[in-house]
Design a protein around this motif. Sequence first.
Motif, PDB file in Angstrom:
ATOM      1  N   PRO A   1       0.796  -1.226   0.000  1.00  0.00           N
ATOM      2  CA  PRO A   1       0.000   0.000   0.000  1.00  0.00           C
ATOM      3  C   PRO A   1       0.831   1.281   0.000  1.00  0.00           C
ATOM      4  N   PHE A   2       2.081   1.204   0.471  1.00  0.00           N
ATOM      5  CA  PHE A   2       2.832   2.430   0.716  1.00  0.00           C
ATOM      6  C   PHE A   2       4.176   2.473  -0.008  1.00  0.00           C
ATOM      7  N   ARG A   3       4.248   1.865  -1.177  1.00  0.00           N
ATOM      8  CA  ARG A   3       5.489   1.977  -1.933  1.00  0.00           C
ATOM      9  C   ARG A   3       5.666   3.429  -2.386  1.00  0.00           C
ATOM     10  N   ILE A   4       6.910   3.843  -2.536  1.00  0.00           N
ATOM     11  CA  ILE A   4       7.176   5.254  -2.815  1.00  0.00           C
ATOM     12  C   ILE A   4       7.346   5.548  -4.303  1.00  0.00           C
TER      13      ILE A   4
ATOM     14  N   PHE B   1      -2.463   4.821  -7.635  1.00  0.00           N
ATOM     15  CA  PHE B   1      -2.657   5.227  -6.255  1.00  0.00           C
ATOM     16  C   PHE B   1      -2.904   6.731  -6.139  1.00  0.00           C
ATOM     17  N   PHE B   2      -3.194   7.388  -7.257  1.00  0.00           N
ATOM     18  CA  PHE B   2      -3.447   8.827  -7.204  1.00  0.00           C
ATOM     19  C   PHE B   2      -4.513   9.144  -6.163  1.00  0.00           C
ATOM     20  N   PHE B   3      -4.209  10.108  -5.302  1.00  0.00           N
ATOM     21  CA  PHE B   3      -5.098  10.497  -4.203  1.00  0.00           C
ATOM     22  C   PHE B   3      -5.944  11.689  -4.657  1.00  0.00           C
ATOM     23  N   PRO B   4      -7.253  11.495  -4.891  1.00  0.00           N
ATOM     24  CA  PRO B   4      -8.091  12.575  -5.437  1.00  0.00           C
ATOM     25  C   PRO B   4      -8.503  13.584  -4.376  1.00  0.00           C
ATOM     26  N   HIS B   5      -7.506  14.159  -3.727  1.00  0.00           N
ATOM     27  CA  HIS B   5      -7.769  15.176  -2.709  1.00  0.00           C
ATOM     28  C   HIS B   5      -7.950  16.534  -3.371  1.00  0.00           C
TER      29      HIS B   5
ATOM     30  N   ASN C   1      -5.777   6.036   4.623  1.00  0.00           N
ATOM     31  CA  ASN C   1      -6.903   5.131   4.397  1.00  0.00           C
ATOM     32  C   ASN C   1      -7.135   4.880   2.909  1.00  0.00           C
ATOM     33  N   HIS C   2      -6.913   5.901   2.094  1.00  0.00           N
ATOM     34  CA  HIS C   2      -7.066   5.747   0.645  1.00  0.00           C
ATOM     35  C   HIS C   2      -6.103   4.683   0.111  1.00  0.00           C
ATOM     36  N   ARG C   3      -4.865   4.742   0.532  1.00  0.00           N
ATOM     37  CA  ARG C   3      -3.869   3.793   0.023  1.00  0.00           C
ATOM     38  C   ARG C   3      -4.141   2.377   0.543  1.00  0.00           C
ATOM     39  N   ILE C   4      -4.577   2.275   1.791  1.00  0.00           N
ATOM     40  CA  ILE C   4      -4.907   0.955   2.332  1.00  0.00           C
ATOM     41  C   ILE C   4      -6.069   0.341   1.553  1.00  0.00           C
ATOM     42  N   ASN C   5      -7.105   1.139   1.324  1.00  0.00           N
ATOM     43  CA  ASN C   5      -8.276   0.623   0.610  1.00  0.00           C
ATOM     44  C   ASN C   5      -7.952   0.299  -0.844  1.00  0.00           C
ATOM     45  N   ARG C   6      -7.059   1.076  -1.439  1.00  0.00           N
ATOM     46  CA  ARG C   6      -6.691   0.830  -2.838  1.00  0.00           C
ATOM     47  C   ARG C   6      -5.928  -0.480  -2.989  1.00  0.00           C
TER      48      ARG C   6
ATOM     49  N   SER D   1      -6.138  -1.870   9.498  1.00  0.00           N
ATOM     50  CA  SER D   1      -6.391  -0.442   9.652  1.00  0.00           C
ATOM     51  C   SER D   1      -5.373   0.193  10.594  1.00  0.00           C
ATOM     52  N   PHE D   2      -5.419   1.512  10.665  1.00  0.00           N
ATOM     53  CA  PHE D   2      -4.673   2.305  11.638  1.00  0.00           C
ATOM     54  C   PHE D   2      -5.680   2.892  12.627  1.00  0.00           C
ATOM     55  N   THR D   3      -5.351   2.912  13.903  1.00  0.00           N
ATOM     56  CA  THR D   3      -6.233   3.561  14.872  1.00  0.00           C
ATOM     57  C   THR D   3      -6.182   5.074  14.663  1.00  0.00           C
TER      58      THR D   3
END
Length: 282
Positions: free
Chosen positions: A20-23, A29-33, A211-216, A224-226
């Motif tokens: 989920p968190f490769r750089i 993994f584009f984040f539509p923020h 959360n976006h990257r985890i769900n993707r 999850s993360f607390t």
Amino acid sequence: MSQLYDVDAIYRAMGFHCPPFRITPDTSFFFPHSQYLAALGRLRFGASSGGLTVLTGEVGLGKTLLCRYFLRQLAASPEVCTAYIFNPKQSYTELLASLYRDLTGEAPELHAAGALHDALYAQLIRLAEAGKRVIFIVDEAHALEPGLIEGLRLLTNLETENRKLASLMLFGQTELDELLATRQLRALRERITVWHKLRPFGWMETAEYVNHRINRARAEGQFSFTRAALLAVRHYSGGIPRRINILCDRALLAAFAHQKSRVDLPLLRLAARETFGSVQSL
């Protein structure tokens, strides 16, 4: 010999089809923020206006990912042709050759800067007559020598009686802002129609990003993360996406080692110490 871990198997065991968190700048993994959507809107305006567009930000804010995502959008437009420069450490002759190759799909037979310039101009004329818009896009533009930037400006000065033949987009770190502020580049600075700056994420944006990257990347499960851990991610990363990715990847692997299905605050602190060394507590 020490045992090597199958990292991909670890991610699969945690319910992910990919890390989920490769750089790497993976456009899937584009984040539509709102910040990135606003940047895309300004890029589209710059592309259609034919002017000079500049996008800058600190290291790790997602400029290259945004650049490649925008390139993918442009590729879907049949009336647009792009030339993409990802290695700014070139001579002017090499730069002209790269632009020509991108626009024609062929390596130029010419090797002198003047001849390459004329060949590129002829190609731009042909594309304009075919109703095409040409966009030169330079990533890591902060590494360009001032002379190269001036050369690009002169290229975008090429025009017919009623239109520019090419527009220019520069993506770079904040050093590009400083470079463009110099007296040597004042002629180029006056032509900037769009100048957009990315900023780090805030607390809520960081949580949404994680959360976006985890769900993707999720294939199954409820990893999850607390909430406390998400707040700590912002605290330790400063809201910079690359640092978020590095920190969260370390936290995810720590959760696997401790056989947990979520990252809590103690695990996140542990990951922060392993990632950044000495860290301040929340």
